[in-house]
Write an enzyme that holds these catalytic residues in place. Structure first.
Site, mmCIF file in Angstrom:
data_model
loop_
_atom_site.group_PDB
_atom_site.id
_atom_site.type_symbol
_atom_site.label_atom_id
_atom_site.label_comp_id
_atom_site.label_asym_id
_atom_site.label_seq_id
_atom_site.Cartn_x
_atom_site.Cartn_y
_atom_site.Cartn_z
ATOM 1 N N GLY A 17 0.816 -1.203 0.000
ATOM 2 C CA GLY A 17 0.000 0.000 0.000
ATOM 3 C C GLY A 17 0.854 1.259 0.000
ATOM 4 N N ARG A 18 0.212 2.413 -0.124
ATOM 5 C CA ARG A 18 0.947 3.684 -0.179
ATOM 6 C C ARG A 18 1.817 3.880 1.058
ATOM 7 N NH1 ARG A 18 -4.079 5.025 -2.360
ATOM 8 N NH2 ARG A 18 -4.020 5.896 -4.481
ATOM 9 N N GLY A 69 -2.630 2.563 12.058
ATOM 10 C CA GLY A 69 -2.740 3.838 11.368
ATOM 11 C C GLY A 69 -3.898 3.876 10.392
ATOM 12 N N ALA A 94 -4.650 8.293 14.051
ATOM 13 C CA ALA A 94 -5.303 8.713 12.810
ATOM 14 C C ALA A 94 -4.296 9.382 11.885
ATOM 15 C CB ALA A 94 -6.454 9.670 13.111
ATOM 16 N N HIS A 126 -7.465 15.992 0.369
ATOM 17 C CA HIS A 126 -6.670 14.786 0.142
ATOM 18 C C HIS A 126 -6.747 14.360 -1.326
ATOM 19 C CE1 HIS A 126 -6.748 14.397 4.561
ATOM 20 N NE2 HIS A 126 -5.684 13.633 4.405
ATOM 21 N N HIS A 127 -5.898 13.413 -1.677
ATOM 22 C CA HIS A 127 -5.830 12.866 -3.025
ATOM 23 C C HIS A 127 -7.165 12.239 -3.428
ATOM 24 C CE1 HIS A 127 -5.529 8.826 -1.214
ATOM 25 N NE2 HIS A 127 -4.788 9.431 -0.299
ATOM 26 N N LYS A 130 -8.690 8.823 -1.803
ATOM 27 C CA LYS A 130 -9.061 8.641 -0.394
ATOM 28 C C LYS A 130 -10.549 8.328 -0.294
ATOM 29 C CE LYS A 130 -8.531 10.596 4.232
ATOM 30 N NZ LYS A 130 -7.945 9.341 4.724
ATOM 31 N N GLY A 136 -9.595 11.016 8.918
ATOM 32 C CA GLY A 136 -9.322 10.678 10.309
ATOM 33 C C GLY A 136 -8.596 11.794 11.027
ATOM 34 N N THR A 137 -7.723 12.487 10.306
ATOM 35 C CA THR A 137 -6.988 13.602 10.904
ATOM 36 C C THR A 137 -7.910 14.760 11.221
ATOM 37 O OG1 THR A 137 -4.979 12.968 9.724
ATOM 38 C CG2 THR A 137 -5.082 15.209 10.578
#
Length: 240
Positions: A17-18, A69, A94, A126-127, A130, A136-137
């Site tokens: 994953g990223r 995370g 998060a 975000h990108h 997402k 979450g942040t």
């Protein structure tokens, strides 16, 4: 048994994953860590909500700590994490950026000092890939603001239509998606004739990867319990 002069072995959930790739790159640049998918000293899980139970079971079975995370987790997932923390050290984050962790503390302080007369709006970008919103942040920052006010989070998200009177004391959220943005967050305190804006802009995922390694270092040797990135910050302060 790992000795103090050996690198911390990291096992990655969703290595392809990223975030998995970013953490692997960060490990390559840091001799204090090594990737060991089978015998890790710490598990790092940046995967998907449906993988959470298996990750927690693996940590408990191997008797190793785990950093979660993954975002987009529901209340039931939170309960599973709390239950697992009775048997293993679990750090739920998060966002693993040290800058975001400090931002959350600043947001809580500002909310406490400014009071309910100041409206709070949180905007995040975000990108395009997402899948959850608000991020979450953003929710982490919203909870920090609510904590500063001494209340539970009451959020307004996705406003649409007419006649939308703002609820007193609510915390508003706006989510933008597009391009390859790693993560931008702006917390706006809107008061009478003035504004205070606290911001964090992530330039790439390596800041989260380095923060994850700081979290992994923190977890090694910790007893069972539920930890956060604020605990990591406190540990770093103690060593400074």
């Amino acid at each position: 048994m790992r000795t103090a002069d050996q690198p911390i072995r990291i096992s990655l959930i969703a290595r392809e994953g990223r975030m998995g790739k970013a953490i692997a790159t960060a490990v390559e640049d840091n001799p204090a860590f090594a990737i060991d998918q089978d015998h890790g000293d710490v598990l790092l899980d940046f995967s998907a909500p449906d993988a959470l139970e298996g990750s927690l079971d693996r940590a408990i079975a191997a008797n190793v700590p785990i950093l979660i995370g993954t975002t987009g987790l529901d209340e039931a997932a939170g309960q599973r994490i709390a239950k697992a923390s009775e048997q293993a050290a679990v750090l739920r984050a998060a966002n693993t950026s040290l800058g975001i962790t400090l931002l959350a503390e600043l947001v809580a302080r500002a909310a406490e000092v400014l009071g309910p007369e100041w409206d709070i709006e949180i905007a995040e970008t975000h990108h395009r890939m997402k899948a959850d919103a608000p991020s979450g942040t953003a929710l982490l920052l919203g909870h920090a603001a609510a904590r500063g006010r001494g209340v539970d989070l009451a959020l307004e998200a996705g406003r649409e239509g007419t006649g939308l009177a703002r609820q007193t004391g609510a915390i508003g959220f706006a989510s933008l998606r597009g391009g390859t943005v790693a993560g931008d967050h702006d917390v706006k305190f809107l008061g009478p004739n003035e504004q205070l804006i606290l911001s964090h802009h992530a330039e790439n995922r390596m800041i989260f990867a380095r923060g994850a390694l700081a979290g992994a270092r923190f977890l090694v040797g910790k007893p069972a319990g539920l930890y956060s990135m604020h605990d990591v910050i406190r540990a770093l302060e103690a060593k400074a």
